[in-house]
Design an enzyme around this catalytic site. Structure first.
Site, short mmCIF file in Angstrom:
data_model
loop_
_atom_site.label_atom_id
_atom_site.label_comp_id
_atom_site.label_asym_id
_atom_site.label_seq_id
_atom_site.Cartn_x
_atom_site.Cartn_y
_atom_site.Cartn_z
N ASP A 171 41.73 38.11 43.80
CA ASP A 171 42.97 37.35 43.58
C ASP A 171 43.44 36.69 44.88
O ASP A 171 43.89 35.54 44.88
CB ASP A 171 44.07 38.27 43.04
CG ASP A 171 43.72 38.88 41.70
OD1 ASP A 171 42.94 38.26 40.95
OD2 ASP A 171 44.23 39.97 41.40
N ASP B 115 42.60 46.50 40.07
CA ASP B 115 43.57 46.03 41.05
C ASP B 115 44.01 47.22 41.88
O ASP B 115 44.10 48.35 41.38
CB ASP B 115 44.78 45.39 40.36
CG ASP B 115 44.46 44.04 39.76
OD1 ASP B 115 43.54 43.36 40.26
OD2 ASP B 115 45.13 43.65 38.78
#
Length: 196
Positions: free
Chosen positions: A161, A147
């Site tokens: 995402d 991330d």
């Protein structure tokens, strides 16, 4: 002069599964055809490639927990996440992996049956499948996903995402809009009686 009887109903073989439904009320198949499949795979592959490329750049150019401020609250912050979107269920990697694989399989079955239901389905499900598959590949290969998009007020996330969230939003909006539109069906009525 005798009055003519009711007009014959327009029935053609193959107009419905039973071959008896009039053409005017026969419904078309909602199953995905090759143009829908082509669109789905194009979007899914583009989403997967974009996510994998950005993760590769971040993981090779920025050390773990490294951070670069971009603008306002947005920064590129290299973190690892073993859970699903936004760090949820981080300690259940095998369960998350299995559920993600099941979700992708369900989406493909749903698309095979309903891909022609709405024109945005290839794009919406393509984003969902591409994003889910990209994160799934990382969990299988690495045991975590990378991330890097950090807004300070929200857990760090990645492009996959984002694609998943956009795909879900578009999918729900399209299905709700389709359900609200009344289906118009022309009814075959008897011809008016001829005047003598």
């Amino acid at each position: 002069m005798t009055e003519p009887g009711p007009r014959a109903v327009d029935v053609r073989v193959g107009s419905a599964t039973d071959g008896l439904t009039p053409v005017s009320v026969a419904e078309r198949s909602l199953a995905a055809q090759w143009p829908q499949w082509l669109g789905l795979f194009a979007v899914a592959i583009a989403a997967l490639a974009a996510d994998q490329l950005t993760k590769l750049i971040v993981s090779t150019q920025l050390g773990l927990d490294g951070e670069v401020r971009v603008v306002g609250p947005l920064s590129i912050h290299h973190v690892q996440n073993s859970g699903i979107a936004f760090g949820l269920f981080a300690s259940a990697t095998p369960v998350v992996t299995a559920l993600t694989a099941l979700a992708v399989g369900w989406m493909l079955v749903f698309f095979a049956r309903s891909g022609a239901r709405h024109p945005v389905l290839p794009m919406a499900l393509g984003l969902l499948i591409g994003g889910s598959t990209s994160n799934l590949l990382d969990r299988i290969r690495l045991g975590h996903v990378t991330d890097f998009l950090d807004l300070r007020f929200w857990p760090a996330f990645n492009l996959a995402d984002t694609f998943i969230c956009v795909g879900v939003t578009v999918l729900f909006a399209a299905l709700l809009a389709a359900d609200r539109q009344p289906r118009r069906r022309r009814r075959v009525t008897d011809a008016p009686a001829a005047r003598s």
